[in-house]
Design a protein around this motif. Structure first.
Motif, PDB file in Angstrom:
ATOM      1  N   THR A 147      71.202  14.644  59.377  1.00 56.75           N
ATOM      2  CA  THR A 147      70.587  15.934  59.687  1.00 56.75           C
ATOM      3  C   THR A 147      69.099  15.904  59.370  1.00 56.75           C
ATOM      4  OG1 THR A 147      72.658  17.098  59.224  1.00 56.75           O
ATOM      5  CG2 THR A 147      70.633  18.402  59.188  1.00 56.75           C
ATOM      6  N   VAL A 148      68.747  15.347  58.220  1.00 52.95           N
ATOM      7  CA  VAL A 148      67.343  15.255  57.821  1.00 52.95           C
ATOM      8  C   VAL A 148      66.556  14.404  58.814  1.00 52.95           C
ATOM      9  CG1 VAL A 148      65.750  14.403  56.056  1.00 52.95           C
ATOM     10  CG2 VAL A 148      67.845  15.586  55.385  1.00 52.95           C
ATOM     11  N   LEU A 149      67.104  13.249  59.181  1.00 54.93           N
ATOM     12  CA  LEU A 149      66.404  12.344  60.092  1.00 54.93           C
ATOM     13  C   LEU A 149      66.202  12.983  61.463  1.00 54.93           C
ATOM     14  CD1 LEU A 149      68.137   8.948  59.196  1.00 54.93           C
ATOM     15  CD2 LEU A 149      65.988   9.882  58.338  1.00 54.93           C
ATOM     16  N   LEU A 150      67.177  13.748  61.924  1.00 54.47           N
ATOM     17  CA  LEU A 150      67.028  14.432  63.211  1.00 54.47           C
ATOM     18  C   LEU A 150      65.965  15.528  63.129  1.00 54.47           C
ATOM     19  CD1 LEU A 150      70.752  14.695  64.356  1.00 54.47           C
ATOM     20  CD2 LEU A 150      68.927  13.425  65.514  1.00 54.47           C
ATOM     21  N   LEU A 151      65.948  16.274  62.034  1.00 53.44           N
ATOM     22  CA  LEU A 151      64.943  17.320  61.870  1.00 53.44           C
ATOM     23  C   LEU A 151      63.533  16.732  61.849  1.00 53.44           C
ATOM     24  CD1 LEU A 151      66.638  19.622  59.197  1.00 53.44           C
ATOM     25  CD2 LEU A 151      66.120  20.226  61.567  1.00 53.44           C
ATOM     26  N   LEU A 152      63.380  15.579  61.203  1.00 53.86           N
ATOM     27  CA  LEU A 152      62.058  14.974  61.050  1.00 53.86           C
ATOM     28  C   LEU A 152      61.637  14.145  62.257  1.00 53.86           C
ATOM     29  CD1 LEU A 152      62.242  13.818  57.317  1.00 53.86           C
ATOM     30  CD2 LEU A 152      61.105  15.849  58.242  1.00 53.86           C
ATOM     31  N   SER A 153      62.541  13.904  63.180  1.00 51.84           N
ATOM     32  CA  SER A 153      62.187  13.110  64.358  1.00 51.84           C
ATOM     33  C   SER A 153      62.328  13.948  65.622  1.00 51.84           C
ATOM     34  CB  SER A 153      63.045  11.843  64.436  1.00 51.84           C
ATOM     35  OG  SER A 153      64.429  12.162  64.467  1.00 51.84           O
ATOM     36  N   LYS A 154      63.543  14.126  66.086  1.00 49.38           N
ATOM     37  CA  LYS A 154      63.742  14.859  67.332  1.00 49.38           C
ATOM     38  C   LYS A 154      63.163  16.268  67.272  1.00 49.38           C
ATOM     39  CE  LYS A 154      67.203  16.615  70.532  1.00 49.38           C
ATOM     40  NZ  LYS A 154      68.618  16.620  70.969  1.00 49.38           N
ATOM     41  N   TYR A 155      63.398  16.970  66.162  1.00 54.92           N
ATOM     42  CA  TYR A 155      63.017  18.381  66.099  1.00 54.92           C
ATOM     43  C   TYR A 155      61.636  18.631  65.505  1.00 54.92           C
ATOM     44  CZ  TYR A 155      67.735  19.192  67.665  1.00 54.92           C
ATOM     45  OH  TYR A 155      68.885  19.192  68.417  1.00 54.92           O
ATOM     46  N   ARG A 156      60.854  17.582  65.299  1.00 53.72           N
ATOM     47  CA  ARG A 156      59.410  17.674  65.045  1.00 53.72           C
ATOM     48  C   ARG A 156      59.018  18.320  63.721  1.00 53.72           C
ATOM     49  NH1 ARG A 156      55.944  19.048  70.358  1.00 53.72           N
ATOM     50  NH2 ARG A 156      54.400  18.147  68.969  1.00 53.72           N
ATOM     51  N   LEU A 157      59.934  18.492  62.790  1.00 50.37           N
ATOM     52  CA  LEU A 157      59.540  19.013  61.486  1.00 50.37           C
ATOM     53  C   LEU A 157      58.847  17.911  60.695  1.00 50.37           C
ATOM     54  CD1 LEU A 157      61.496  21.297  62.320  1.00 50.37           C
ATOM     55  CD2 LEU A 157      62.189  21.435  59.923  1.00 50.37           C
ATOM     56  N   ARG A 158      57.862  18.294  59.884  1.00 49.75           N
ATOM     57  CA  ARG A 158      57.170  17.314  59.045  1.00 49.75           C
ATOM     58  C   ARG A 158      57.768  17.258  57.639  1.00 49.75           C
ATOM     59  NH1 ARG A 158      52.615  19.532  61.951  1.00 49.75           N
ATOM     60  NH2 ARG A 158      51.631  17.944  63.246  1.00 49.75           N
ATOM     61  N   ASN A 159      58.523  18.302  57.283  1.00 54.90           N
ATOM     62  CA  ASN A 159      59.130  18.332  55.957  1.00 54.90           C
ATOM     63  C   ASN A 159      60.402  19.162  56.003  1.00 54.90           C
ATOM     64  OD1 ASN A 159      58.138  21.215  55.511  1.00 54.90           O
ATOM     65  ND2 ASN A 159      56.198  20.103  55.716  1.00 54.90           N
ATOM     66  N   VAL A 160      61.311  18.868  55.079  1.00 58.99           N
ATOM     67  CA  VAL A 160      62.586  19.581  55.009  1.00 58.99           C
ATOM     68  C   VAL A 160      62.849  19.978  53.557  1.00 58.99           C
ATOM     69  CG1 VAL A 160      65.072  19.466  55.388  1.00 58.99           C
ATOM     70  CG2 VAL A 160      63.522  18.297  56.971  1.00 58.99           C
ATOM     71  N   PRO A 161      62.843  21.279  53.235  1.00 63.28           N
ATOM     72  CA  PRO A 161      63.173  21.718  51.875  1.00 63.28           C
ATOM     73  C   PRO A 161      64.670  21.545  51.613  1.00 63.28           C
ATOM     74  CG  PRO A 161      61.977  23.418  53.122  1.00 63.28           C
ATOM     75  CD  PRO A 161      62.446  22.398  54.100  1.00 63.28           C
ATOM     76  N   VAL A 162      65.008  21.179  50.391  1.00 64.78           N
ATOM     77  CA  VAL A 162      66.407  20.994  49.996  1.00 64.78           C
ATOM     78  C   VAL A 162      66.736  22.006  48.906  1.00 64.78           C
ATOM     79  CG1 VAL A 162      68.121  19.395  49.082  1.00 64.78           C
ATOM     80  CG2 VAL A 162      66.251  18.535  50.519  1.00 64.78           C
ATOM     81  N   ILE A 163      67.806  22.783  49.110  1.00 58.80           N
ATOM     82  CA  ILE A 163      68.197  23.793  48.135  1.00 58.80           C
ATOM     83  C   ILE A 163      69.570  23.462  47.556  1.00 58.80           C
ATOM     84  CG2 ILE A 163      66.848  25.629  49.207  1.00 58.80           C
ATOM     85  CD1 ILE A 163      69.412  26.603  50.543  1.00 58.80           C
ATOM     86  N   GLU A 164      69.819  23.984  46.368  1.00 60.99           N
ATOM     87  CA  GLU A 164      71.137  23.851  45.758  1.00 60.99           C
ATOM     88  C   GLU A 164      72.001  25.032  46.181  1.00 60.99           C
ATOM     89  OE1 GLU A 164      71.638  22.306  41.676  1.00 60.99           O
ATOM     90  OE2 GLU A 164      69.508  22.725  41.470  1.00 60.99           O
ATOM     91  N   PRO A 165      73.263  24.791  46.507  1.00 63.02           N
ATOM     92  CA  PRO A 165      74.147  25.906  46.865  1.00 63.02           C
ATOM     93  C   PRO A 165      74.208  26.935  45.736  1.00 63.02           C
ATOM     94  CG  PRO A 165      75.168  23.799  47.412  1.00 63.02           C
ATOM     95  CD  PRO A 165      73.937  23.485  46.615  1.00 63.02           C
ATOM     96  N   ASP A 166      74.109  28.202  46.110  1.00 62.97           N
ATOM     97  CA  ASP A 166      74.216  29.317  45.161  1.00 62.97           C
ATOM     98  C   ASP A 166      73.044  29.396  44.190  1.00 62.97           C
ATOM     99  OD1 ASP A 166      76.738  29.913  46.288  1.00 62.97           O
ATOM    100  OD2 ASP A 166      77.697  28.466  44.943  1.00 62.97           O
TER     101      ASP A 166
END
Length: 452
Positions: free
Chosen positions: A225-244
């Motif tokens: 998912t991260v690799l697709l966001l940073l490549s195909k979907y053109r995002l430069r960064n992806v924030p990661v959150i903890e559930p809850d």
């Protein structure tokens, strides 16, 4: 400005990714195996940011202070915290979005126009018009119709002009570059020292300019998912959150992923793919006629406007009819205009090459600054592994493909490199959105890809 296709439409996310996939000379079995493997790797396994904590910027921070924070920590973007004391306890209430240099450039160029208006009116505060005192009619009358036109800082400046009896037909420059020239040396005085520009907050920029979508994922999401966001979907960064928990645990960037791939040397799959020449992987994606460049004698503000208009993070600087590469300017270099006004008092007449030379004689040679050293280059037949090594060692977002005469014939970006290692299984994205429960699939896809 050299742009072979002035109004050419950039391909959609699907068109780009499909073109890359169709040109890759990789066994289908290898691609499927790699994709399946990345789908099994949890995001929690990805290394944390070097400092051990994600740098966050409160929404009530001034723009200039935010630029200082980004520059001091050598980062290109940071999450923005909601400053409201009653903000919701989940991540949607805690964070307003992401601030990066792209939004800062939009702010600078649009407010060059507004500062010009304010000066002509005698200054926004001198006119005594409060935030939001002018409506859409007043804004339109002055020709200020960009995203910032509805923000408080813009309303105040335009309101001052309206109060002073100024109209668009009275000679106020209509774009940021002309306005900067109209302002002359007063540009810095107004933008950095006078209200309402001086007190413009990060929050107002994030809420006005939506260059970077804020799409957090959870620790149990997959690296695919991260690799697709940073490549195909053109995002430069992806924030990661903890559930809850409403706190951003990690901040994964394109640079971090490519450096992670570099550490896979010795693994059969990486060694096989990285040994291939760029042409076997469909790179460079753009043809020579589609490469956007700036000339060394173009104005530096024109270079920043070029990046803003084309939504790209950097441009090669060229000279002569053969477009010989002489340097590179990136979107994050806007920080020098804001943080070092002492060096650029004549900025309205400053050319790209003068900008580069001034900083080259001032900045320490850290080994990865394209304003001091020549930008990284490669030949069309260079292996992907060599490109990864060059990009990772220089901590840059792109490498320029040149021929024997240093003519720029292509560009390979971090997005391109990541795309070489994955493909998207049919229906993967819609399935992910449904399982993640983060909104309507079609709406979220539109936000990420820029589709309307």
């Amino acid at each position: 400005m050299d742009q072979s296709k002035e109004n050419a439409e950039f391909p959609s996310c699907d068109a780009y990714f499909e073109a890359i996939q169709s040109k890759k000379k990789l066994p289908l079995s290898l691609q499927e195996s790699l994709t399946a493997a990345f789908a099994q790797i949890p995001v929690s396994s990805f290394p944390e940011v070097p400092t051990g904590r994600v740098i966050e910027i409160p929404g009530d921070t001034s723009v200039l202070e935010a630029v200082r924070i980004l520059s001091e920590h050598n980062i290109r973007a940071a999450p923005v915290l909601n400053p409201e004391p009653g903000a919701l306890a989940d991540w949607k209430g805690r964070y307003l979005g992401v601030i990066d240099y792209s939004a800062v450039i939009l702010w600078v160029l649009e407010n060059a126009e507004l500062a010009s208006v304010a000066l002509s009116a005698g200054s926004a505060t001198a006119a005594g018009v409060g935030m939001g005192a002018v409506g859409a009619v007043g804004v339109t009358a002055l020709g200020a119709t960009g995203p910032a036109a509805v923000a408080g800082l813009t309303a105040a400046a335009v309101g001052a002009a309206v109060a002073g009896g100024l109209t668009a037909e009275m000679g106020v420059a209509k774009d940021g570059l002309a306005s900067a020239d109209h302002l002359g040396e007063d540009f810095y005085k107004v933008l950095l020292e006078q209200e309402p520009f001086k007190s413009t907050t990060v929050r107002s920029i994030v809420e006005s300019y939506h260059w970077s979508p804020f799409v957090p994922i959870t620790l149990d999401s997959s690296m695919l998912t991260v690799l697709l966001l940073l490549s195909k979907y053109r995002l430069r960064n992806v924030p990661v959150i903890e559930p809850d928990k409403p706190v951003i645990k990690n901040f994964i960037t394109q640079t971090g992923v490519v450096k992670g791939l570099q550490q896979c040397k010795g693994r059969d799959w990486f060694d096989y793919i990285s040994a291939l020449p760029l042409s076997d992987l469909g790179l460079p994606f753009m043809s020579i006629d589609e490469v956007i460049t700036v000339k060394s004698d173009d104005l530096i503000l024109e270079a920043f406007k070029c990046m803003k208009d084309n939504k790209i993070g950097g441009v090669p600087v060229v000279e002569g009819p053969k477009r010989k590469l002489v340097g590179s300017v990136s979107i994050r270099d806007i920080r020098f205009l804001l943080l070092r006004p002492d060096l650029f008092s004549n900025f309205r007449q400053l050319t790209v090459i003068e900008f580069m030379k001034t900083l080259g004689s001032t900045l320490p040679d850290s080994g990865n600054n394209c304003l001091v050293q020549p930008p990284p280059t490669c030949a069309p037949d260079t292996s992907l592994g060599s490109v990864i090594d060059s990009i990772a060692s220089r901590i840059t977002h792109r490498i320029y493909v040149v021929d024997g005469d240093l003519e720029v014939v292509g560009v390979v970006t971090l997005r391109d490199v990541i795309s070489c290692f994955i493909h998207e299984p049919p229906g993967y994205w819609d399935t992910y959105l449904a399982s993640a429960n983060i909104g309507e699939a079609s709406g979220q896809r539109s936000q990420i890809s820029g589709e309307s």
